[in-house]
Design a protein around this motif. Structure first.
Motif, PDB file in Angstrom:
ATOM      1  N   TYR A  48       0.847  -1.373  -0.134  1.00 41.83           N
ATOM      2  CA  TYR A  48       0.046  -0.094   0.113  1.00 41.83           C
ATOM      3  C   TYR A  48       1.137   1.247   0.061  1.00 41.83           C
ATOM      4  CZ  TYR A  48      -3.549  -3.127   2.085  1.00 41.83           C
ATOM      5  OH  TYR A  48      -4.373  -4.080   2.419  1.00 41.83           O
ATOM      6  N   TYR A 131      -4.218  -8.012  18.595  1.00 40.60           N
ATOM      7  CA  TYR A 131      -5.284  -7.109  18.978  1.00 40.60           C
ATOM      8  C   TYR A 131      -6.667  -7.349  18.403  1.00 40.60           C
ATOM      9  CZ  TYR A 131      -5.559  -4.440  14.746  1.00 40.60           C
ATOM     10  OH  TYR A 131      -5.810  -3.921  13.145  1.00 40.60           O
ATOM     11  N   VAL A 154      -1.042 -12.869   8.325  1.00 40.83           N
ATOM     12  CA  VAL A 154      -2.043 -12.883   9.431  1.00 40.83           C
ATOM     13  C   VAL A 154      -2.827 -13.801   9.519  1.00 40.83           C
ATOM     14  CG1 VAL A 154      -3.812 -11.064  10.444  1.00 40.83           C
ATOM     15  CG2 VAL A 154      -1.729 -10.180   9.071  1.00 40.83           C
ATOM     16  N   GLY A 174      -8.088 -18.137  -1.580  1.00 41.55           N
ATOM     17  CA  GLY A 174      -8.484 -18.061  -2.941  1.00 41.55           C
ATOM     18  C   GLY A 174      -8.233 -19.557  -3.684  1.00 41.55           C
ATOM     19  N   LYS A 178      -4.636 -23.266  -0.635  1.00 43.24           N
ATOM     20  CA  LYS A 178      -4.622 -22.457   0.532  1.00 43.24           C
ATOM     21  C   LYS A 178      -5.884 -22.697   1.580  1.00 43.24           C
ATOM     22  CE  LYS A 178      -3.076 -18.149  -1.685  1.00 43.24           C
ATOM     23  NZ  LYS A 178      -3.302 -16.740  -1.908  1.00 43.24           N
ATOM     24  N   TYR A 193     -13.429 -18.641  -1.833  1.00 40.05           N
ATOM     25  CA  TYR A 193     -14.230 -17.592  -2.280  1.00 40.05           C
ATOM     26  C   TYR A 193     -14.137 -17.132  -3.746  1.00 40.05           C
ATOM     27  CZ  TYR A 193     -10.416 -14.507  -0.085  1.00 40.05           C
ATOM     28  OH  TYR A 193      -9.289 -13.933   0.123  1.00 40.05           O
ATOM     29  N   PHE A 239     -10.138  -4.228   8.479  1.00 35.61           N
ATOM     30  CA  PHE A 239      -8.593  -3.835   8.905  1.00 35.61           C
ATOM     31  C   PHE A 239      -7.632  -3.804   7.772  1.00 35.61           C
ATOM     32  CE2 PHE A 239      -6.086  -8.095   9.292  1.00 35.61           C
ATOM     33  CZ  PHE A 239      -7.400  -8.888   9.166  1.00 35.61           C
ATOM     34  N   LEU A 267      -2.979  -1.403  13.687  1.00 40.06           N
ATOM     35  CA  LEU A 267      -1.938  -1.755  14.576  1.00 40.06           C
ATOM     36  C   LEU A 267      -1.167  -0.584  15.285  1.00 40.06           C
ATOM     37  CD1 LEU A 267      -0.305  -4.098  15.878  1.00 40.06           C
ATOM     38  CD2 LEU A 267       1.251  -3.985  13.971  1.00 40.06           C
ATOM     39  N   ARG A 316      -0.927 -12.983  -5.284  1.00 41.06           N
ATOM     40  CA  ARG A 316      -1.639 -13.866  -4.251  1.00 41.06           C
ATOM     41  C   ARG A 316      -0.905 -15.173  -4.444  1.00 41.06           C
ATOM     42  NH1 ARG A 316      -7.919 -12.350  -5.747  1.00 41.06           N
ATOM     43  NH2 ARG A 316      -8.226 -14.140  -4.182  1.00 41.06           N
TER      44      ARG A 316
HETATM   45  P1  NDP Z   1      -1.506 -11.730   3.099  1.00 37.36           P
HETATM   46  O1  NDP Z   1      -0.263 -12.636   3.220  1.00 37.36           O
HETATM   47  O2  NDP Z   1      -2.698 -12.281   3.817  1.00 37.36           O
HETATM   48  O3  NDP Z   1      -1.558 -11.439   1.596  1.00 37.36           O
HETATM   49  C1  NDP Z   1      -2.892 -10.627   1.271  1.00 37.36           C
HETATM   50  C2  NDP Z   1      -3.919 -11.924   0.835  1.00 37.36           C
HETATM   51  O4  NDP Z   1      -5.076 -11.158   0.466  1.00 37.36           O
HETATM   52  C3  NDP Z   1      -3.477 -12.373  -0.686  1.00 37.36           C
HETATM   53  O5  NDP Z   1      -2.589 -13.586  -0.235  1.00 37.36           O
HETATM   54  C4  NDP Z   1      -4.699 -13.086  -0.944  1.00 37.36           C
HETATM   55  O6  NDP Z   1      -5.173 -14.264  -0.362  1.00 37.36           O
HETATM   56  C5  NDP Z   1      -5.671 -12.009  -0.598  1.00 37.36           C
HETATM   57  N1  NDP Z   1      -6.179 -11.081  -1.496  1.00 37.36           N
HETATM   58  C6  NDP Z   1      -7.333 -10.890  -1.768  1.00 37.36           C
HETATM   59  N2  NDP Z   1      -7.671 -10.440  -2.951  1.00 37.36           N
HETATM   60  C7  NDP Z   1      -6.499  -9.734  -3.371  1.00 37.36           C
HETATM   61  C8  NDP Z   1      -6.092  -8.923  -4.329  1.00 37.36           C
HETATM   62  N3  NDP Z   1      -6.836  -8.292  -5.210  1.00 37.36           N
HETATM   63  N4  NDP Z   1      -4.932  -8.665  -4.397  1.00 37.36           N
HETATM   64  C9  NDP Z   1      -3.886  -9.151  -3.430  1.00 37.36           C
HETATM   65  N5  NDP Z   1      -4.244 -10.019  -2.557  1.00 37.36           N
HETATM   66  C10 NDP Z   1      -5.497 -10.211  -2.523  1.00 37.36           C
HETATM   67  O7  NDP Z   1      -0.844 -10.189   3.792  1.00 37.36           O
HETATM   68  P2  NDP Z   1      -0.735  -9.701   5.334  1.00 37.36           P
HETATM   69  O8  NDP Z   1      -0.718 -11.038   6.127  1.00 37.36           O
HETATM   70  O9  NDP Z   1       0.625  -8.900   5.142  1.00 37.36           O
HETATM   71  O10 NDP Z   1      -1.851  -8.908   5.502  1.00 37.36           O
HETATM   72  C11 NDP Z   1      -2.877  -9.206   5.456  1.00 37.36           C
HETATM   73  C12 NDP Z   1      -3.942  -8.360   5.418  1.00 37.36           C
HETATM   74  O11 NDP Z   1      -4.001  -7.565   6.582  1.00 37.36           O
HETATM   75  C13 NDP Z   1      -3.721  -7.272   4.467  1.00 37.36           C
HETATM   76  O12 NDP Z   1      -4.816  -6.547   3.840  1.00 37.36           O
HETATM   77  C14 NDP Z   1      -3.094  -6.204   5.568  1.00 37.36           C
HETATM   78  O13 NDP Z   1      -3.123  -4.828   5.109  1.00 37.36           O
HETATM   79  C15 NDP Z   1      -3.710  -6.239   6.708  1.00 37.36           C
HETATM   80  N6  NDP Z   1      -3.315  -5.635   7.931  1.00 37.36           N
HETATM   81  C16 NDP Z   1      -3.975  -4.840   8.674  1.00 37.36           C
HETATM   82  C17 NDP Z   1      -3.436  -4.303   9.765  1.00 37.36           C
HETATM   83  C18 NDP Z   1      -4.137  -3.304  10.697  1.00 37.36           C
HETATM   84  O14 NDP Z   1      -3.650  -3.269  11.813  1.00 37.36           O
HETATM   85  N7  NDP Z   1      -5.026  -2.610   9.776  1.00 37.36           N
HETATM   86  C19 NDP Z   1      -1.990  -4.936  10.044  1.00 37.36           C
HETATM   87  C20 NDP Z   1      -1.442  -6.261   9.399  1.00 37.36           C
HETATM   88  C21 NDP Z   1      -2.045  -6.286   8.114  1.00 37.36           C
HETATM   89  P3  NDP Z   1      -5.991 -15.194  -1.315  1.00 37.36           P
HETATM   90  O15 NDP Z   1      -5.505 -15.360  -2.334  1.00 37.36           O
HETATM   91  O16 NDP Z   1      -6.304 -16.466  -0.291  1.00 37.36           O
HETATM   92  O17 NDP Z   1      -7.448 -14.441  -1.285  1.00 37.36           O
END
Ligand code: NDP
Length: 326
Positions: A48, A131, A154, A174, A178, A193, A239, A267, A316
Motif C-alpha cells: 500500500y 489485538y 496474518v 483463493g 490455500k 471464495y 482492517f 496496529l 496472491r
Molecule cells: P497476506 O499474506 O494475507 O496477503 C494478502 C492476501 O489477500 C493474498 O494472499 C490473497 O489471499 C488476499 N487477496 C484477496 N484479494 C486480493 C487482491 N486483489 N490482491 C492481493 N491479495 C488479495 O498479507 P498480510 O498477512 O501481510 O496482511 C493481510 C491483510 O491484513 C492485508 O490486507 C493487510 O493490509 C492487513 N493488515 C492490517 C493491519 C491493521 O492493523 N489494520 C495490520 C496488518 C495487516 P487469497 O488468494 O487467499 O485471497
C-alpha cells in the motif's frame, strides 16, 4: 559513520520503483537504538505504501518490521542494551535494510527460543492478531468469526490463535490448496471464495444465524458480502484493503442489515505506547513459545530481491509469512 544497504522509493508505482542504496547509519539519539538486522518482515502494508494507497513523503524507505541485534542505545533507553537480540514492528517505514537507527519504544527483546527469521516474520502480523482477538470486540470460546485471506501471513496466525481460544474460525482463501493450509493451521471451516458464494456458505455453516464478527482485510471486493455474514449487532472489523479501499457508503446500511457494528482499527495505534506494545509482544511470545502458534515462513528472499517478493505477494501466490534475509 558506517553505511547500510537500504531499500527506498522516489515515486509511487509498481515493484520496480524500489531501489537498493547505501545510506549512512549514525549513532542513536535520546530514546533511540541502532539495530543490525538479521532478517526483515514483508507485509501487505508495504505494498500500500509503495503503490501510493497509503501515501508517504518521498523519497522514503520501506519495511515495518525486523529482527537482529542491538548495537548501541541512546540516552534514556532502559529496556534494551547493546548485544540484545530484538524484534519489532514499528512506524515509520525503513526496515528493509542491513542496519538502522530507530525509536526504541517498539523494539522488544526476543526470547532465545525464537530465531531471527521467525522474529522478523511474526511481529507485525502476530501483534495484529493479538489485538484483533483480544482488544477489538469481546470474543469468547464458542463464538464464530469469519476471517478472510486465512492462508496469508496474518491469516495462518489467526487460525491458530482462534483455535487456542476455542473460537470457531471460518476461513476464506483463493485456492483449494490455500484452504487446506488454513484448515491444517486451525480453521474450523474453509471456503474457497473464488469459486463459492461465501455469504451463502457462511449462512449454511451457521444455520442461518450469521457470525459474531468478521475480520476483513480484503476491503472493496468483500466488504458488502461480509456485512451480510453477520448476526444482528455483530461486529465488522475492516482492517485492510488488499483488493482496494472500501468506497464511501451510507451508514444507514448498518441499521438495515441488523444494527451492525463497524470498526476500522490499525496496529500502529495499538502499539504507539511503549508499555502496551511490550505487553502485547509478551503475549505474542507466550503464544509462540507455548507452541499454540507456529509461524510459517512460506517465502524467503534476499534483500536485493525485494521487487520479486512484492510481485509474488501482489500476485496472491504467497502463503503464510514472508521474510527478507540480510
Ligand atoms: P497476506 O499474506 O494475507 O496477503 C494478502 C492476501 O489477500 C493474498 O494472499 C490473497 O489471499 C488476499 N487477496 C484477496 N484479494 C486480493 C487482491 N486483489 N490482491 C492481493 N491479495 C488479495 O498479507 P498480510 O498477512 O501481510 O496482511 C493481510 C491483510 O491484513 C492485508 O490486507 C493487510 O493490509 C492487513 N493488515 C492490517 C493491519 C491493521 O492493523 N489494520 C495490520 C496488518 C495487516 P487469497 O488468494 O487467499 O485471497
Amino acid at each position: 559513520m558506517s553505511t547500510a544497504r537500504t531499500v527506498i522509493f522516489e515515486a509511487p508505482g509498481g515493484p520496480e520503483v524500489m531501489k537498493l542504496v547505501q545510506r549512512p547509519v549514525g549513532d542513536p539519539g535520546p530514546g533511540e537504538v541502532r539495530i543490525r538486522h538479521h532478517a526483515c518482515g514483508l507485509n501487505f502494508i508495504d505494498i500500500y505504501q509503495r503503490s501510493g494507497v497509503y501515501p508517504l513523503p518521498l523519497p522514503h524507505a520501506l519495511g515495518m518490521e525486523g529482527a537482529g541485534i542491538v548495537e548501541a542505545v541512546g540516552e534514556g533507553v532502559t529496556h534494551l542494551a547493546a548485544g540484545d537480540r530484538v524484534a519489532y514492528a514499528a512506524a515509520p517505514p525503513g526496515a528493509y535494510c542491513d542496519a538502522r537507527v530507530m525509536k526504541a519504544a517498539q523494539v522488544c527483546r526476543l526470547p532465545d527460543s525464537i530465531d531471527f527469521r521467525t522474529g522478523a516474520a511474526m511481529m507485525l502480523q502476530g501483534l495484529t492478531v493479538e489485538y484483533l482477538f483480544n482488544r477489538t470486540v469481546p470474543l469468547k470460546a464458542g463464538d464464530t468469526v469469519l476471517f478472510h485471506a486465512a492462508a496469508g501471513g496474518v491469516g495462518l496466525i489467526a487460525c491458530q490463535w482462534a483455535r487456542a481460544l476455542g473460537i470457531r474460525l471460518i476461513g476464506t482463501a483463493g485456492t483449494d490448496e490455500k484452504c487446506a493450509l488454513a484448515r491444517e493451521y486451525g480453521a474450523a471451516e474453509v471456503i474457497n471464495y473464488e469459486r463459492e458464494d461465501f455469504v451463502a456458505r457462511v449462512r449454511d455453516l451457521t444455520d442461518g444465524r450469521g457470525v459474531d464478527a468478521v475480520m476483513d482485510s480484503i476491503g472493496k471486493a468483500t466488504f458488502e458480502g461480509s456485512l451480510d455474514c453477520l448476526r444482528p449487532v455483530g461486529m465488522m472489523i475492516s482492517f485492510g484493503n488488499a483488493s482496494g479501499k472500501v468506497p464511501p457508503f451510507d451508514l444507514g446500511i448498518l441499521g438495515a442489515k441488523g444494527c451492525l457494528q463497524l470498526t476500522r482499527p490499525t496496529l500502529f495505534m495499538h502499539i504507539a505506547q511503549q508499555e502496551k506494545c511490550q505487553s502485547m509482544a509478551a503475549h505474542l511470545f507466550e503464544m509462540v513459545e507455548s507452541g499454540k502458534v507456529k509461524i510459517r515462513i512460506g517465502q524467503e528472499f534476499a534483500l536485493e530481491d525485494v521487487a520479486e517478493a512484492h510481485r509474488q505477494m501482489e500476485a496472491r501466490t504467497t502463503t503464510g509469512s514472508s521474510v527478507l534475509t540480510v
